[in-house]
Structures are given as C-alpha cells and as structure tokens.
Motif scaffolding. Structure first.
Motif, PDB file in Angstrom:
ATOM      1  N   THR A 181     -27.665   0.168  60.281  1.00  0.00           N
ATOM      2  CA  THR A 181     -28.539  -0.460  61.039  1.00  0.00           C
ATOM      3  C   THR A 181     -29.022   0.405  62.044  1.00  0.00           C
ATOM      4  OG1 THR A 181     -27.995  -2.750  59.992  1.00  0.00           O
ATOM      5  CG2 THR A 181     -29.461  -2.797  61.685  1.00  0.00           C
ATOM      6  N   VAL A 182     -30.263   0.481  62.284  1.00  0.00           N
ATOM      7  CA  VAL A 182     -30.543   1.366  63.503  1.00  0.00           C
ATOM      8  C   VAL A 182     -31.684   0.372  64.360  1.00  0.00           C
ATOM      9  CG1 VAL A 182     -31.802   3.419  64.762  1.00  0.00           C
ATOM     10  CG2 VAL A 182     -30.403   3.462  62.567  1.00  0.00           C
ATOM     11  N   THR A 183     -31.320   0.003  65.514  1.00  0.00           N
ATOM     12  CA  THR A 183     -32.260  -0.737  66.444  1.00  0.00           C
ATOM     13  C   THR A 183     -33.031   0.168  67.289  1.00  0.00           C
ATOM     14  OG1 THR A 183     -30.313  -2.405  66.451  1.00  0.00           O
ATOM     15  CG2 THR A 183     -32.233  -2.741  68.062  1.00  0.00           C
ATOM     16  N   THR A 184     -34.141   0.078  67.041  1.00  0.00           N
ATOM     17  CA  THR A 184     -35.101   1.214  67.872  1.00  0.00           C
ATOM     18  C   THR A 184     -36.665   0.394  67.954  1.00  0.00           C
ATOM     19  OG1 THR A 184     -36.289   3.270  67.725  1.00  0.00           O
ATOM     20  CG2 THR A 184     -35.535   2.097  65.536  1.00  0.00           C
ATOM     21  N   SER A 185     -37.249   0.876  68.722  1.00  0.00           N
ATOM     22  CA  SER A 185     -38.780   0.532  69.133  1.00  0.00           C
ATOM     23  C   SER A 185     -39.639   1.190  68.098  1.00  0.00           C
ATOM     24  CB  SER A 185     -39.293   0.643  70.562  1.00  0.00           C
ATOM     25  OG  SER A 185     -38.993   1.835  70.889  1.00  0.00           O
ATOM     26  N   ASP A 186     -39.159   2.482  67.425  1.00  0.00           N
ATOM     27  CA  ASP A 186     -39.778   3.333  66.518  1.00  0.00           C
ATOM     28  C   ASP A 186     -39.190   3.370  65.172  1.00  0.00           C
ATOM     29  OD1 ASP A 186     -41.243   5.370  65.607  1.00  0.00           O
ATOM     30  OD2 ASP A 186     -40.422   6.905  66.910  1.00  0.00           O
ATOM     31  N   PRO A 187     -39.251   2.280  64.561  1.00  0.00           N
ATOM     32  CA  PRO A 187     -38.733   2.078  63.043  1.00  0.00           C
ATOM     33  C   PRO A 187     -39.325   3.071  62.122  1.00  0.00           C
ATOM     34  CG  PRO A 187     -40.197   0.322  63.554  1.00  0.00           C
ATOM     35  CD  PRO A 187     -40.073   1.090  64.820  1.00  0.00           C
ATOM     36  N   ALA A 188     -40.651   3.660  62.152  1.00  0.00           N
ATOM     37  CA  ALA A 188     -41.271   4.611  61.527  1.00  0.00           C
ATOM     38  C   ALA A 188     -40.505   6.022  61.592  1.00  0.00           C
ATOM     39  CB  ALA A 188     -42.479   4.721  61.659  1.00  0.00           C
ATOM     40  N   GLY A 189     -40.376   6.493  62.954  1.00  0.00           N
ATOM     41  CA  GLY A 189     -39.670   7.715  63.310  1.00  0.00           C
ATOM     42  C   GLY A 189     -38.151   7.669  62.725  1.00  0.00           C
ATOM     43  N   ALA A 190     -37.410   6.642  62.881  1.00  0.00           N
ATOM     44  CA  ALA A 190     -36.196   6.506  62.344  1.00  0.00           C
ATOM     45  C   ALA A 190     -36.101   6.330  60.999  1.00  0.00           C
ATOM     46  CB  ALA A 190     -35.462   4.937  63.154  1.00  0.00           C
ATOM     47  N   THR A 191     -37.017   5.930  60.353  1.00  0.00           N
ATOM     48  CA  THR A 191     -36.897   5.828  58.869  1.00  0.00           C
ATOM     49  C   THR A 191     -37.184   7.434  58.306  1.00  0.00           C
ATOM     50  OG1 THR A 191     -37.963   3.771  58.711  1.00  0.00           O
ATOM     51  CG2 THR A 191     -38.295   5.161  56.763  1.00  0.00           C
ATOM     52  N   ALA A 192     -38.189   7.994  58.937  1.00  0.00           N
ATOM     53  CA  ALA A 192     -38.168   9.689  58.525  1.00  0.00           C
ATOM     54  C   ALA A 192     -36.928  10.450  58.858  1.00  0.00           C
ATOM     55  CB  ALA A 192     -39.286   9.940  59.431  1.00  0.00           C
ATOM     56  N   VAL A 193     -36.240  10.187  59.899  1.00  0.00           N
ATOM     57  CA  VAL A 193     -34.890  10.884  60.081  1.00  0.00           C
ATOM     58  C   VAL A 193     -33.841  10.457  58.901  1.00  0.00           C
ATOM     59  CG1 VAL A 193     -33.014  11.338  61.634  1.00  0.00           C
ATOM     60  CG2 VAL A 193     -35.354  11.385  62.553  1.00  0.00           C
ATOM     61  N   LEU A 213     -33.962   1.857  52.437  1.00  0.00           N
ATOM     62  CA  LEU A 213     -34.373   1.601  53.620  1.00  0.00           C
ATOM     63  C   LEU A 213     -35.363   0.609  53.879  1.00  0.00           C
ATOM     64  CD1 LEU A 213     -34.968   5.587  54.642  1.00  0.00           C
ATOM     65  CD2 LEU A 213     -33.428   3.972  55.695  1.00  0.00           C
ATOM     66  N   THR A 214     -35.151  -0.292  54.939  1.00  0.00           N
ATOM     67  CA  THR A 214     -35.955  -1.362  54.772  1.00  0.00           C
ATOM     68  C   THR A 214     -36.277  -1.852  56.236  1.00  0.00           C
ATOM     69  OG1 THR A 214     -34.654  -2.527  52.979  1.00  0.00           O
ATOM     70  CG2 THR A 214     -35.994  -3.967  54.046  1.00  0.00           C
ATOM     71  N   PRO A 215     -37.398  -1.831  56.706  1.00  0.00           N
ATOM     72  CA  PRO A 215     -37.634  -2.409  58.045  1.00  0.00           C
ATOM     73  C   PRO A 215     -37.153  -3.710  58.329  1.00  0.00           C
ATOM     74  CG  PRO A 215     -39.847  -1.605  56.904  1.00  0.00           C
ATOM     75  CD  PRO A 215     -38.595  -1.828  55.949  1.00  0.00           C
ATOM     76  N   ILE A 216     -36.855  -4.020  59.616  1.00  0.00           N
ATOM     77  CA  ILE A 216     -36.182  -5.305  60.030  1.00  0.00           C
ATOM     78  C   ILE A 216     -36.802  -5.433  61.241  1.00  0.00           C
ATOM     79  CG2 ILE A 216     -34.194  -5.216  58.812  1.00  0.00           C
ATOM     80  CD1 ILE A 216     -32.591  -4.358  61.273  1.00  0.00           C
ATOM     81  N   ASP A 217     -36.607  -6.709  61.891  1.00  0.00           N
ATOM     82  CA  ASP A 217     -37.024  -6.848  63.224  1.00  0.00           C
ATOM     83  C   ASP A 217     -36.365  -6.175  64.227  1.00  0.00           C
ATOM     84  OD1 ASP A 217     -38.300  -8.158  65.256  1.00  0.00           O
ATOM     85  OD2 ASP A 217     -36.975  -9.771  65.327  1.00  0.00           O
ATOM     86  N   GLY A 218     -37.009  -5.069  65.069  1.00  0.00           N
ATOM     87  CA  GLY A 218     -36.517  -4.325  66.096  1.00  0.00           C
ATOM     88  C   GLY A 218     -35.822  -3.125  65.303  1.00  0.00           C
ATOM     89  N   GLY A 219     -35.967  -2.753  64.212  1.00  0.00           N
ATOM     90  CA  GLY A 219     -35.281  -1.396  63.597  1.00  0.00           C
ATOM     91  C   GLY A 219     -35.490  -1.222  62.100  1.00  0.00           C
TER      92      GLY A 219
END
Length: 322
Positions: A244-256, A265-271
C-alpha cells in the motif's frame, strides 16, 4: 530435539508421518486424492481444511481405522497397516471427539482404556492415570461421572487418554473443541511442552490463530487434495504480500508499480494498493517512486495472515468439520 533445533537433514530423513499417493474412495466418490503428506519428526504440524476436504479421512487412514484405496503410509519410520498395534502403541490419538462410558468417572474411564492396552503395565495404571488427569487439569474432577462433564472437560479427558503412555507421536483432531480461552491456552502450553520433550504432533484445528502460535509446519487440504505444505514461515512467504502506497499522486504511483509487476493494482482513498511477490524489494520500489517524483506519504507491506492464505488457496471460508 525440537523442530527448531533439529538439523534439516535429520528431520527429512525420517519423518514422523510420510504418505505416498494416499487415496481413499467411498464408492464412486474420491475423498482423499493422491496425497503425499510429510510430517517432520519433532514438528507440530497443523493439518487444515474446509468441510469435506478429506482431512479426517486421512487421519483415520493413518491410524489404521480404515484402509486406503491406494498408496501407502509410514508412521515413525514403519509402514502402517490396518490396526498395526506395533506402531500405534507409540501413537496417542484423539479423533472426532472423545467417547467414554457416561456412568463411569473420568478416572475409571481411563483405567478401562489402560486395561485394554496390551503394552500397559497394570501395576502402574493408577499412577499413570492420575498423572494424565493432572496434566490436563482434571485431577479435581477425576471422580466425577463422565455424563456430568462439560464439553471442554470431555475434550480434556480425551487428551488425557492419549497421554496414558509415553508417546512419540500425537494425532489430535480438534483438541481445543469446546474449551474456553483459558483451557485453549492450557492445551497450547501442553502441546508445546510435549513437543519440547521430543513428541511430534499432528493437530487439526479450526482456530487459525492457535495454529499460528503452536505449529512449526502446516498442510492445507481442499477437495481431497493437499494444496500446500511445509514450514509455516515458508508457506506464508510463498504468498503475495499486500503493498500500500499512500500518496497524492496515485496515477504516478501506479505507473511505477506497474514497472515492478505489482499485481492487482487498485486505487484507494489517498493512494494505491496491490500484490507483490517475495522477490520484489520494497526498498527498490520506494527509491523508484521518489526518483519518479511521486510524493510518498506512507509505504506499507503486509504479509498475509494464515487465514488470508487459507482463503486464497481453498477459495472458501474456514470450516474443518469434515
């Protein structure tokens, strides 16, 4: 020598239980399907499976209570046949709940069981019965009739019956059934003591938290097949971990994370969250996220619990009454 200290080659050379292609059919229905069970000497082996998985049928074959349709088994290094008393005299067992004479006391029930054991010395029967009752916390209730025992007390008496003689192997089917938390803790402590004394233990249980606390090895059954087995730590490591990665940039985190082959990979509230394998290094993923300009507020890797692993492997909730 316990499983934690025994050399691996010694444990593997002479398992307490070893089956090869063990199979059981009831008519056209295959209940146990070609399983190769290995219970290392000195281990506490948690035998798990949902309702109808074939777990109890396997135990009954190991104890010579029913004949296998195919395959073979060795117990304590010796081949086991139907009712093989030479080997089973070294095995204590509690299968499918204890059954005793309701109008006899706990003490008298154990004395009758002991009298039926051709290997037992009648001269020491009362001493050994008293020691077994004391070990499971029933000394004060030794003279009470069995019909007045609670479910937990009956379960304790069944364990006491398995301990009337020194054993090299214990096979226990739901040993904590009906026990309150204190009784469950006492049984857990008793099994740890016996194991420390060199007794190998095969235990089935529906309490996964208990299995995680007392077992060094596990095996899981599903629809008659053994889907996994091995040291508990290794079995858990084989499962994917939840990242779980907590970030304001979930799209950028998903790409990495996609570059590291993090699955689901699943978007969650805040990451974002996903599943990563054992060979993926969290430190490398964090470095890649930072290098990509992704602001990382939190980074967590959670190893799955035994319950999570069970559900993933069997696809169903936990009910081991079968």
């Amino acid at each position: 020598m316990t499983a934690a200290t025994a050399p691996a080659e010694d444990v593997e050379a002479s398992p307490a239980i070893h089956t090869s292609g063990l199979t059981k059919n009831f008519g056209a229905q295959r209940v146990v399907d070609d399983i190769d069970l290995i219970v290392p000497t000195g281990s506490v082996y948690g035998f798990l499976g949902p309702n109808g998985s074939g777990k109890t049928t396997t135990i009954r074959m190991l104890l010579g209570l029913i004949r296998p349709t195919a395959g073979n088994a060795t117990i304590l290094g010796q081949p086991i046949g139907h009712g093989d008393a030479r080997i089973l005299g070294r095995v204590g067992a509690l299968v499918e709940g204890p059954a005793f004479h309701p109008y006899l006391s706990g003490r008298d029930n154990l004395l009758r069981i002991d009298a039926a054991d051709l290997n037992a010395d009648p001269a020491t029967a009362r001493r050994r019965v008293a020691e077994a009752l004391d070990r499971v916390g029933l000394a004060a209730a030794a003279g009470k009739r069995y019909r007045a025992y609670s479910l937990g007390m009956r379960q304790r008496l069944g364990i006491a019956a398995a301990l009337l003689q020194p054993r090299d192997l214990l096979v226990l089917d739901e040993p904590t059934n009906g026990l309150d938390p204190q009784g469950t803790r006492e049984v857990r402590s008793l099994l740890a003591e016996l194991n420390a004394d060199g007794v190998s233990v095969l235990v089935s249980s529906h309490l996964l938290s208990e299995v995680e606390q007392i077992c060094s090895h596990v095996g899981m059954m599903r629809t008659g097949r053994l889907v996994t087995q091995g040291p508990l730590a290794e079995v858990r490591r084989s499962a994917q971990q939840r990242l779980t990665v907590t970030t304001s940039d979930p799209a950028g985190a998903t790409a990495v994370l996609q570059e590291f082959a993090v699955a689901e990979l699943t978007p969650i509230d805040g990451g974002v969250t996903g599943l990563m394998g054992e060979d993926q290094e969290p430190e490398a993923i964090v470095a890649a996220l930072v290098n990509a300009g992704v602001g990382v507020r939190g980074f967590d890797v959670a190893r799955p619990s035994l319950e999570d692993l069970f559900i993933a492997l069997t696809g169903e909730g936990f009910d081991v009454s079968g």
